[in-house]
Design a protein around this motif. Structure first.
Motif, PDB file in Angstrom:
ATOM      1  N   ASP A 232      38.757  42.793  20.396  1.00  0.00           N
ATOM      2  CA  ASP A 232      39.812  43.553  19.704  1.00  0.00           C
ATOM      3  C   ASP A 232      39.368  43.680  18.255  1.00  0.00           C
ATOM      4  OD1 ASP A 232      42.045  44.681  18.637  1.00  0.00           O
ATOM      5  OD2 ASP A 232      43.337  42.927  18.897  1.00  0.00           O
ATOM      6  N   GLN A 233      38.568  44.706  17.966  1.00  0.00           N
ATOM      7  CA  GLN A 233      37.934  44.855  16.664  1.00  0.00           C
ATOM      8  C   GLN A 233      38.928  45.121  15.543  1.00  0.00           C
ATOM      9  OE1 GLN A 233      34.347  44.627  16.440  1.00  0.00           O
ATOM     10  NE2 GLN A 233      34.800  44.350  14.271  1.00  0.00           N
ATOM     11  N   ASP A 234      39.958  45.915  15.811  1.00  0.00           N
ATOM     12  CA  ASP A 234      40.884  46.313  14.730  1.00  0.00           C
ATOM     13  C   ASP A 234      42.133  45.453  14.669  1.00  0.00           C
ATOM     14  OD1 ASP A 234      42.208  47.157  16.969  1.00  0.00           O
ATOM     15  OD2 ASP A 234      41.926  49.301  16.588  1.00  0.00           O
ATOM     16  N   GLY A 235      42.288  44.510  15.577  1.00  0.00           N
ATOM     17  CA  GLY A 235      43.405  43.583  15.519  1.00  0.00           C
ATOM     18  C   GLY A 235      44.743  44.169  15.918  1.00  0.00           C
ATOM     19  N   ASN A 236      44.732  45.226  16.735  1.00  0.00           N
ATOM     20  CA  ASN A 236      46.002  45.841  17.149  1.00  0.00           C
ATOM     21  C   ASN A 236      46.530  45.280  18.464  1.00  0.00           C
ATOM     22  OD1 ASN A 236      44.272  46.920  19.007  1.00  0.00           O
ATOM     23  ND2 ASN A 236      44.782  49.080  18.607  1.00  0.00           N
ATOM     24  N   GLY A 237      45.853  44.243  18.981  1.00  0.00           N
ATOM     25  CA  GLY A 237      46.300  43.631  20.220  1.00  0.00           C
ATOM     26  C   GLY A 237      45.789  44.302  21.470  1.00  0.00           C
ATOM     27  N   LYS A 238      44.980  45.372  21.322  1.00  0.00           N
ATOM     28  CA  LYS A 238      44.418  46.087  22.471  1.00  0.00           C
ATOM     29  C   LYS A 238      42.899  45.987  22.411  1.00  0.00           C
ATOM     30  CE  LYS A 238      48.325  49.280  22.535  1.00  0.00           C
ATOM     31  NZ  LYS A 238      48.778  50.687  22.378  1.00  0.00           N
ATOM     32  N   PHE A 239      42.313  45.659  23.539  1.00  0.00           N
ATOM     33  CA  PHE A 239      40.892  45.358  23.570  1.00  0.00           C
ATOM     34  C   PHE A 239      40.062  46.628  23.726  1.00  0.00           C
ATOM     35  CE2 PHE A 239      42.887  41.455  25.307  1.00  0.00           C
ATOM     36  CZ  PHE A 239      42.556  40.604  24.253  1.00  0.00           C
ATOM     37  N   GLU A 240      39.103  46.819  22.811  1.00  0.00           N
ATOM     38  CA  GLU A 240      38.194  47.952  22.908  1.00  0.00           C
ATOM     39  C   GLU A 240      37.099  47.725  23.956  1.00  0.00           C
ATOM     40  OE1 GLU A 240      39.714  47.718  18.667  1.00  0.00           O
ATOM     41  OE2 GLU A 240      38.672  46.336  19.987  1.00  0.00           O
ATOM     42  N   TYR A 241      36.830  46.442  24.233  1.00  0.00           N
ATOM     43  CA  TYR A 241      35.757  46.129  25.184  1.00  0.00           C
ATOM     44  C   TYR A 241      36.127  44.856  25.934  1.00  0.00           C
ATOM     45  CZ  TYR A 241      31.262  44.337  26.875  1.00  0.00           C
ATOM     46  OH  TYR A 241      30.262  43.837  27.656  1.00  0.00           O
ATOM     47  N   VAL A 242      35.877  44.860  27.250  1.00  0.00           N
ATOM     48  CA  VAL A 242      36.122  43.687  28.096  1.00  0.00           C
ATOM     49  C   VAL A 242      34.928  43.525  29.024  1.00  0.00           C
ATOM     50  CG1 VAL A 242      37.546  42.678  29.900  1.00  0.00           C
ATOM     51  CG2 VAL A 242      38.641  43.904  28.021  1.00  0.00           C
ATOM     52  N   GLN A 243      34.454  42.275  29.136  1.00  0.00           N
ATOM     53  CA  GLN A 243      33.381  41.969  30.081  1.00  0.00           C
ATOM     54  C   GLN A 243      33.861  40.874  31.015  1.00  0.00           C
ATOM     55  OE1 GLN A 243      29.581  41.155  28.321  1.00  0.00           O
ATOM     56  NE2 GLN A 243      28.739  40.235  30.163  1.00  0.00           N
ATOM     57  N   ILE A 244      33.860  41.155  32.296  1.00  0.00           N
ATOM     58  CA  ILE A 244      34.243  40.179  33.315  1.00  0.00           C
ATOM     59  C   ILE A 244      32.964  39.659  33.958  1.00  0.00           C
ATOM     60  CG2 ILE A 244      35.508  39.790  35.452  1.00  0.00           C
ATOM     61  CD1 ILE A 244      37.382  42.051  34.611  1.00  0.00           C
ATOM     62  N   ILE A 245      32.800  38.338  33.900  1.00  0.00           N
ATOM     63  CA  ILE A 245      31.550  37.730  34.364  1.00  0.00           C
ATOM     64  C   ILE A 245      31.787  37.091  35.735  1.00  0.00           C
ATOM     65  CG2 ILE A 245      29.773  35.999  33.829  1.00  0.00           C
ATOM     66  CD1 ILE A 245      30.654  36.335  30.864  1.00  0.00           C
ATOM     67  N   ASN A 246      31.140  37.646  36.732  1.00  0.00           N
ATOM     68  CA  ASN A 246      31.170  37.101  38.079  1.00  0.00           C
ATOM     69  C   ASN A 246      29.800  37.379  38.685  1.00  0.00           C
ATOM     70  OD1 ASN A 246      31.213  39.822  38.964  1.00  0.00           O
ATOM     71  ND2 ASN A 246      33.443  39.868  38.738  1.00  0.00           N
ATOM     72  N   PRO A 247      29.599  37.145  39.952  1.00  0.00           N
ATOM     73  CA  PRO A 247      28.262  37.432  40.503  1.00  0.00           C
ATOM     74  C   PRO A 247      27.783  38.844  40.206  1.00  0.00           C
ATOM     75  CG  PRO A 247      29.522  36.147  42.061  1.00  0.00           C
ATOM     76  CD  PRO A 247      30.451  36.467  40.927  1.00  0.00           C
ATOM     77  N   ASN A 248      28.698  39.822  40.108  1.00  0.00           N
ATOM     78  CA  ASN A 248      28.363  41.181  39.690  1.00  0.00           C
ATOM     79  C   ASN A 248      29.209  41.516  38.465  1.00  0.00           C
ATOM     80  OD1 ASN A 248      26.520  41.798  41.870  1.00  0.00           O
ATOM     81  ND2 ASN A 248      28.306  41.864  43.202  1.00  0.00           N
ATOM     82  N   THR A 249      28.608  41.382  37.291  1.00  0.00           N
ATOM     83  CA  THR A 249      29.352  41.528  36.044  1.00  0.00           C
ATOM     84  C   THR A 249      29.919  42.929  35.888  1.00  0.00           C
ATOM     85  OG1 THR A 249      27.970  39.863  34.988  1.00  0.00           O
ATOM     86  CG2 THR A 249      29.165  41.371  33.537  1.00  0.00           C
ATOM     87  N   GLU A 250      31.182  43.002  35.393  1.00  0.00           N
ATOM     88  CA  GLU A 250      31.838  44.271  35.115  1.00  0.00           C
ATOM     89  C   GLU A 250      32.166  44.351  33.633  1.00  0.00           C
ATOM     90  OE1 GLU A 250      35.193  45.014  37.634  1.00  0.00           O
ATOM     91  OE2 GLU A 250      34.350  43.819  39.253  1.00  0.00           O
TER      92      GLU A 250
END
Length: 640
Positions: free
Chosen positions: A516-534
């Motif tokens: 959340d780069q701008d601090g507005n509570g909404k994420f600009e980028y999300v990475q989910i790490i599992n056997p196949n990363t999303e």
């Protein structure tokens, strides 16, 4: 033995403004230079001017680290002080092992090493050297004395008595044999034989103070003892213990012996002071004089059991108040324990050690590193500091729970005025025990005043980690733990106090990162790490993902986009081993071309790119462009 130096070397060493300049012939080698500096250092050392010797030897050893003579002289320099004894041993061993002697007989270095090893209690190591020296030459006085010291250290009393009896026959001109033999005979109760040995010694060394003092110590008749003490001082004896012995002999003028005791430095010896206090306990006037003399004492006081000039305990006083105690039981200069003190409030009229309160204990562990214990109010600790590579770990303890009772106020001799005694087992604890009583641990990885990491504990388990990688006092990462495993973390990328990254963990492993780069509570980028990363991107900050990336089981990488930024993924890019293979919109394949001038790829017809090539929707001249990156490459589509 290796001789590496050339003869006829032209040398001039000058002392100019604290710097040494060397003029050498062009044939000089680094070893020649080392020899030049060594010779100047040796000359100064032999003249008694040692102020510049250390620096000259350092330069010599920089040019030739395995130079035996320079290492030997450097060892002798260090052995002049007890505090650097262990360094002296290191340089002695280096000199012997290098075996690059030029003019010095290596026998002298080995003899010195055996002597120091015996003094520091390393008897078996010393004996190996003595056996080696004994095999190389007929035993002389030096070796015989050291062998006697070895037998004494190993407590082989009967062998020692037999050995000294024989040594006196072979070396009747050696004073130390008389003194050592007398000491052993006295300890074993053979007083008559001890007196006979001293009489023989005085026949060889008339009026020798050391022999007179030894006579006085074993003499039972007070009047005879007083006469011997008087003769000792007439013969320029200077040991304050002799004045104390006179005080013990019921003299006609005890005040004279008390003043003599103090004038000879008796105030500097803890065991002497203890004895003086006990002797004067019933003489209030003389006791007051002794108390007054010690009231504002500043300097060092020592426990030196055999009064050989090397202490087992060193007490530091300032204005009559005890500031520190160092215990160096093997006299190698590396104190096993150091205790720092403050004095009790209102104790100005009493300067005995009993009024000192420990505030810190420094323990030298088996790895030759120091553990520091800090008291809140003795005997309760509030912190313990352990050394680690390039830094330390400081454990902060719960109040009034962790006890380290380092001192006992009593001794087998009874009341103690100046000497402090340590508990045999004061309560040294393992890290596991310390963790149970800790609420925080600060980890320092450099000399910075700020810790790099701060761990918060509860019940011996970590509950939070604060990280300050820059060691500037700003925590840029926080991790919350559950069951001693990380559960949730936050990172501040720019040190502004706003945590832009959120980390989620499962069973201690990282499973999700969100930005959340701008601090507005909404994420600009999300990475989910599992056997196949999303991975997911929100380009316009509306909380709806506009792009996602995932890997298929066969290793192919899919990147999908919402061209309208509404969460509907209508554009799909297929990557194989980092190379874009196909772009589809719906089921329609869109051509891709490389723009070498701008080093980017066009999806669909090429055109003029916008000024900003950041990911997401970019606008320029009423045109919209959709841009994304992959493995450092830029892909751009002009939207219709």
């Amino acid at each position: 033995m290796v001789k590496v130096f050339k003869t006829g070397l032209i040398l001039s060493v000058f002392l100019l403004s604290g710097r040494y300049a060397v003029s050498l012939s062009t044939e000089s080698t680094e070893q020649n230079i080392a020899f030049c500096y060594f010779k100047q250092a040796e000359k100064l050392y032999n003249s008694g001017d040692i102020s510049s010797v250390k620096e000259l030897l350092k330069i010599s050893l920089e040019f030739f680290p395995d130079f035996s003579e320079a290492n030997f002289l450097y060892s002798r320099l260090n052995l002049q002080k007890q505090e650097t004894t262990y360094q002296g041993i290191e340089y002695l061993e280096k000199a012997i092992n290098a075996d690059s002697w030029v003019s010095t007989n290596p026998y002298l270095a080995k003899l010195k090493l055996a002597e120091v090893l015996l003094r520091t209690g390393q008897f078996k190591r010393a004996n190996r050297i003595l056996l080696e020296l004994g095999n190389q030459r007929i035993e002389n006085t030096d070796i015989a004395l050291l062998r006697a010291q070895y037998l004494k250290g190993m407590r082989e009393t009967q062998r020692l008595k037999n050995y000294l009896s024989d040594a006196l026959k072979r070396f009747p001109k050696t004073l130390k044999f008389y003194l050592l033999y007398t000491e052993v005979l006295d300890e074993t109760g053979d007083i008559n034989r001890a007196k006979a040995v001293l009489a023989a010694g005085l026949n060889e060394f008339p009026h020798e103070p050391a022999l007179l003092y030894a006579q006085a110590r074993i003499e039972q008749n007070p009047k005879t003892r007083i006469a011997l003490i008087k003769e000792y001082f007439i013969s320029n004896g200077r040991d304050p213990g002799a004045a104390l012995l006179g005080l013990h002999s019921e003299p006609d003028n005890p005040r004279y012996y008390l003043k003599l005791f103090l004038s000879l430095g008796g105030n500097s010896y803890v065991d002497y002071l203890e004895e003086a206090y006990r002797l004067l306990k019933t003489d209030h006037d003389l006791l007051k004089e002794l108390v007054d003399a010690s009231l504002n004492y500043s300097g060092m006081r020592f426990v030196d059991s055999n009064h050989d000039g090397y202490y087992e305990e060193r007490y530091r006083y300032s204005q009559g108040k005890l500031e520190s105690l160092e215990l160096d039981s093997n006299q190698d200069g590396a104190a096993e324990i150091e205790i720092k003190f403050i004095s009790k409030a209102g104790s100005n009229s009493d300067s005995t050690a009993g009024n000192a309160i420990p505030v810190q204990v420094i323990l030298l562990n088996e790895e030759d590193s120091r553990i520091r214990y800090h008291y809140s109010e003795y005997p309760f600790l509030y912190s313990i500091s352990f050394p680690i590579a390039q830094g330390r770990e400081v454990y902060h303890l719960l109040p009034n729970q962790f006890v380290l009772e380092i001192l006992t106020r009593s001794s087998e001799a009874g009341d103690s005025y100046f000497r402090l005694y340590l508990h045999n087992d004061p309560g040294w604890a393992s890290k596991k025990d310390i963790l149970i009583h800790s609420f925080r641990m600060d980890e320092y990885v450099s000399e910075s005043v700020y810790p790099a990491r701060v761990y918060t504990y509860s019940g011996g388990q970590i509950v939070r980690l604060n990280e300050d990688p820059n060691e500037d006092g700003l925590f840029r990462r926080i991790v919350h733990y559950r069951g001693s495993a990380p559960a949730l973390g936050f990172r501040d990328l720019d040190g502004d106090g706003h945590y832009e990254i959120r980390e989620e963990y499962s069973e201690g492993g990282l499973i999700k990162i969100a930005l959340d780069q701008d601090g507005n509570g909404k994420f600009e980028y999300v990475q989910i790490i599992n056997p196949n990363t999303e991975m997911y991107w929100d380009y316009n900050g509306d909380g709806v993902y506009d792009s996602r990336e995932y890997e298929l089981s066969d290793g192919r990488l899919i990147r999908e986009f919402s061209s309208s930024l509404n969460g509907t993924f209508d554009l799909k890019a297929l990557f194989i081993k980092g190379i874009l293979k196909r772009v589809e919109r719906g089921r329609r394949v869109i051509p891709v071309s490389y723009d070498p001038e701008r080093d980017l790829f066009w999806i669909g017809p090429p055109g003029t790119p916008p000024l900003s090539l950041s990911e997401g929707i970019q606008r320029m001249n009423n045109r919209e462009y959709f841009i994304f990156h992959n493995l450092g490459r830029i892909y751009i589509e002009e939207l219709q």
